[in-house]
Design an enzyme around this catalytic site. Structure first.
Site, mmCIF file in Angstrom:
data_model
loop_
_atom_site.group_PDB
_atom_site.id
_atom_site.type_symbol
_atom_site.label_atom_id
_atom_site.label_comp_id
_atom_site.label_asym_id
_atom_site.label_seq_id
_atom_site.Cartn_x
_atom_site.Cartn_y
_atom_site.Cartn_z
ATOM 1 N N HIS A 40 1.789 28.432 -1.614
ATOM 2 C CA HIS A 40 2.088 29.541 -2.472
ATOM 3 C C HIS A 40 3.522 29.230 -2.952
ATOM 4 O O HIS A 40 4.174 28.860 -2.305
ATOM 5 C CB HIS A 40 2.138 30.725 -1.565
ATOM 6 C CG HIS A 40 2.146 32.031 -2.108
ATOM 7 N ND1 HIS A 40 3.497 32.563 -2.432
ATOM 8 C CD2 HIS A 40 1.348 32.941 -2.454
ATOM 9 C CE1 HIS A 40 3.215 33.838 -3.273
ATOM 10 N NE2 HIS A 40 1.988 34.300 -3.006
ATOM 11 N N LYS A 64 -0.370 42.207 4.335
ATOM 12 C CA LYS A 64 -2.024 41.345 4.397
ATOM 13 C C LYS A 64 -2.472 41.774 5.655
ATOM 14 O O LYS A 64 -3.808 41.242 5.690
ATOM 15 C CB LYS A 64 -1.631 39.772 4.092
ATOM 16 C CG LYS A 64 -1.159 39.755 2.707
ATOM 17 C CD LYS A 64 -1.013 38.164 2.643
ATOM 18 C CE LYS A 64 -0.274 37.784 1.213
ATOM 19 N NZ LYS A 64 -0.472 37.926 -0.029
ATOM 20 N N CYS A 111 -0.377 32.603 -7.578
ATOM 21 C CA CYS A 111 1.112 32.200 -7.270
ATOM 22 C C CYS A 111 1.113 30.752 -6.586
ATOM 23 O O CYS A 111 1.777 30.601 -5.665
ATOM 24 C CB CYS A 111 1.610 33.069 -6.203
ATOM 25 S SG CYS A 111 2.031 34.734 -6.826
ATOM 26 N N GLN A 128 -1.756 34.093 5.403
ATOM 27 C CA GLN A 128 -3.226 34.441 5.259
ATOM 28 C C GLN A 128 -3.732 34.126 6.731
ATOM 29 O O GLN A 128 -4.699 34.855 7.054
ATOM 30 C CB GLN A 128 -3.712 33.278 4.302
ATOM 31 C CG GLN A 128 -3.312 33.734 2.742
ATOM 32 C CD GLN A 128 -3.813 34.999 2.269
ATOM 33 O OE1 GLN A 128 -4.781 35.467 2.852
ATOM 34 N NE2 GLN A 128 -3.203 35.408 1.164
ATOM 35 N N ASP A 132 3.363 28.575 7.223
ATOM 36 C CA ASP A 132 3.380 30.083 6.374
ATOM 37 C C ASP A 132 1.936 30.531 6.679
ATOM 38 O O ASP A 132 1.010 30.099 6.529
ATOM 39 C CB ASP A 132 3.265 29.710 4.895
ATOM 40 C CG ASP A 132 3.169 30.740 4.144
ATOM 41 O OD1 ASP A 132 2.847 31.959 4.603
ATOM 42 O OD2 ASP A 132 3.087 30.746 2.726
HETATM 43 C C1 LIG Z 1 -0.038 32.006 1.606
HETATM 44 C C2 LIG Z 1 0.831 32.829 1.156
HETATM 45 N N1 LIG Z 1 2.218 32.616 1.477
HETATM 46 C C3 LIG Z 1 2.959 33.408 0.956
HETATM 47 C C4 LIG Z 1 2.875 34.801 0.558
HETATM 48 C C5 LIG Z 1 4.038 35.862 0.143
HETATM 49 O O1 LIG Z 1 3.806 36.989 0.720
HETATM 50 P P1 LIG Z 1 4.851 38.033 0.293
HETATM 51 O O2 LIG Z 1 4.567 38.436 -1.042
HETATM 52 O O3 LIG Z 1 4.430 39.141 1.093
HETATM 53 O O4 LIG Z 1 6.196 37.551 0.733
HETATM 54 C C6 LIG Z 1 1.496 34.893 0.257
HETATM 55 C C7 LIG Z 1 0.960 36.167 -0.399
HETATM 56 O O5 LIG Z 1 1.122 36.478 -1.736
HETATM 57 C C8 LIG Z 1 0.348 34.084 0.671
HETATM 58 O O6 LIG Z 1 -0.906 34.197 0.362
#
Ligand SMILES: Cc1ncc(COP(=O)(O)O)c(C=O)c1O
Lengths: 412, 144
Positions: free
Chosen positions: A128, A232, A370, A209, A206
């Site tokens: 991401h 999430k 993203c 998910q 990370d």
């Molecule tokens: C794999 C992953 N990493 C990071 C994020 C970022 O999460 P957040 O926007 O809550 O910081 C997301 C979700 O958008 C994600 O799916």
């Protein structure tokens, strides 16, 4: 898929805990298949946050009065709850942030400050943007190299390539997703950590998910850092978590400066509070922490294994039913995967799919999710994505399939 | 909006499946490019002028969703014969219509269906993309 999966336990009764799911959209019952972007909230989370504001709200760590003490205790209890949730050895290793993005930026800034020019950070092609951009910024600021581990066509990490990239011993940190938000791929965390450690690197996962769909034990996977985001996980927005090994957090300089993160301040200088407070500058997400505790208790009451089994059954069902649609390609064929399914439909752009499904009350995500470098790797501009949660039903997947047939017919 | 399926069937698909103005005209006097950060869609617009400077033919190369392709094709159809100033005014009217949701009297009826996109803010950008490319093309072209 020819793997035999446990039958789905009936989680249908929990659906009623999510008030928003009773809505109709454009006159159709809401079919919410966008939980990977953000999950809906159960009544327990809503109630906990409201209760905090109604009955035990004050600032934390600074009041000598009853309300502040109660608020501090509740906030600090969330740290215990999260520590147990991740099986962290020490509650002081839990740092609250705004979200995963901020947690990764914290590590990029503060652990990044300990890396030396010439060292490298290793990410993958399926990250991401939250796990790409902070490292690019570190690279540009500090002369740290950025290496990228390729993925296979099935959408799995290429572990041989990973090892090859580690072999020269210059990688200081491996930062990888524990589950892809596009492909659903669950990465082999323990094997990755073992490889990283063998070549002297630390490893960050990370878990944005991954924590939603499986039990995570940071000791069992031998991680050094682990991040996730509250919204999430059926919790509120505005709170995320960084877990890091105590010794690492201790050695790292602070990220943001301000109140709460100091020990003493004179006009000339300040000394830092101990971890985790060193990394929690300013008034923290007090109300959100109450929501996060409630969300974790809620998941644990249902049982994370039961949820995982339910989502595995949903994913199997989705993959089987989607395969019936001519021209539909599922993107990503990882053997170990969670409840996120991206797809393309021949001749129909993902945005057109999403708009036409929306009209039928079906919410899916469309775009690059993203993860532009991943889209580039796959040679795709965008995909549509359906993602599943504990409240998703088989009927909703059938509704998606019927909706897609309708879209196809329109474009035929 | 009228039902989006109707919008797709009658307007979008009618013009995105077999766009009449796809590709560059035999002579390109000016061109413009626009891209959407949101979805990676990209549109090129090519202008060919009459000797008096009015727009003779407009061509496009649109890579993206059906809405952006149909919008590009209908834009090309609408603008031929217009001066640059007229084209700018048409563009302004189209943008206003996408925000207000009310069919704009200054626009030909074949563009009116796009007014429904006012209810779809995330898709408005798709329909505006060719007009953005047009603005670049006009910016570089000779004024009439
Ligand atoms: C794999 C992953 N990493 C990071 C994020 C970022 O999460 P957040 O926007 O809550 O910081 C997301 C979700 O958008 C994600 O799916």
């Amino acid at each position: 898929m020819n793997q035999i999966r446990p039958t789905s336990p009936d989680l249908a009764r929990y659906r009623a805990d999510f008030p928003i799911l009773g809505q109709t959209v454009h006159g159709k019952p809401l079919v919410y298949l966008d939980s990977a972007a953000s999950a809906q909230k159960p009544e327990a989370v809503i109630a906990a946050m409201v209760h905090t504001m109604r009955a035990q709200y004050a600032n934390v760590h600074r009041g000598l009065h009853a309300l502040s003490e109660a608020a501090t205790e509740a906030y600090e209890q969330t740290r215990d709850v999260v520590a147990r949730f991740l099986n962290a050895p020490d509650r002081a290793e839990i740092v609250f942030t705004r979200n995963s993005t901020e947690a990764i930026n914290l590590v990029a800034h503060s652990y990044g400050a300990l890396l030396k020019p010439g060292q490298a950070v290793l990410i993958s092609e399926m990250e991401h943007h939250a796990n790409i951009v902070p490292w690019q910024m570190l690279r540009d600021r500090a002369g740290i190299a950025l290496r990228v581990c390729p993925i296979t066509d099935a959408g799995e990490l290429d572990l041989d390539a990973l090892e090859a990239q580690l072999a020269d011993g210059r990688v200081g940190l491996v930062a990888l997703t524990h589950m892809s938000n596009v492909l659903g791929t669950i990465t082999p965390a323990r094997r990755i950590a073992d490889l990283a450690h063998r070549y002297g690197a630390r490893v960050l996962f990370d878990g944005s998910q991954a924590v939603v769909h499986q039990t995570v034990d940071v000791q069992a996977i031998d991680a050094d850092f682990y991040v996730f985001t509250g919204h999430k996980l059926y919790g509120p927005t505005g709170i995320g978590v960084l877990w890091g090994r105590h010794a690492l957090l201790d050695a790292m300089p602070p990220f943001l400066g301000g109140g709460d993160m100091i020990d003493t301040v004179t006009l000339a200088r300040a000394t830092w509070a101990r971890v985790p407070h060193k990394f929690e500058a300013g008034t923290p997400p007090i109300i959100e922490a109450a929501g996060l505790t409630a969300a974790i208790f809620y998941l644990q009451a249902i049982g994370q294994d039961a949820i995982a089994a339910h989502e595995a059954a949903l994913t199997d069902h989705a993959l089987t039913r989607l395969a019936e649609i001519p021209g539909l390609d599922v993107i990503g064929r990882a053997r170990h995967r969670g409840g996120v399914v991206s797809f393309t439909l021949a001749g129909v752009h993902a945005h057109d799919i999403a708009t036409l499904l929306d009209r039928q009350g079906i919410a899916v995500r469309a775009g690059h999710h993203c993860a532009e470098p991943l889209m580039h790797r796959l040679g795709l501009g965008s995909t549509a994505r359906a993602s599943f949660a504990l409240y998703t039903t088989h009927q909703e997947i059938d509704a998606l399939v019927a909706g897609l047939h309708r879209v196809r017919a329109l474009f035929a | 909006m009228t039902d989006p399926e109707t919008f797709y069937r009658d307007t979008v698909l009618a013009h995105s499946r077999a766009p009449r103005h796809a590709g560059a005209p035999p002579r390109v006097d000016a061109s413009g490019h626009a891209e959407s950060r949101l979805c990676g869609d990209a549109v090129d617009v090519f202008l060919m002028r009459h000797p008096d400077g009015t727009l003779a033919r407009i061509g496009h190369r649109a890579e993206g969703c059906a809405i952006s392709i149909a919008a590009a094709d209908l834009m090309a159809e609408t603008l031929s014969g217009q001066t640059d100033d007229q084209a700018r005014a048409t563009s302004g009217a189209f943008q206003t219509m996408l925000t207000s949701g009310v069919p704009h009297p200054a626009l030909p009826p074949h563009l009116h269906a796009f007014a429904g996109l006012a209810a779809y803010p995330a898709r408005r950008g798709c329909a505006l993309l060719p007009w953005q490319a047009l603005a670049t093309a006009l910016g570089h072209g000779p004024r009439t």
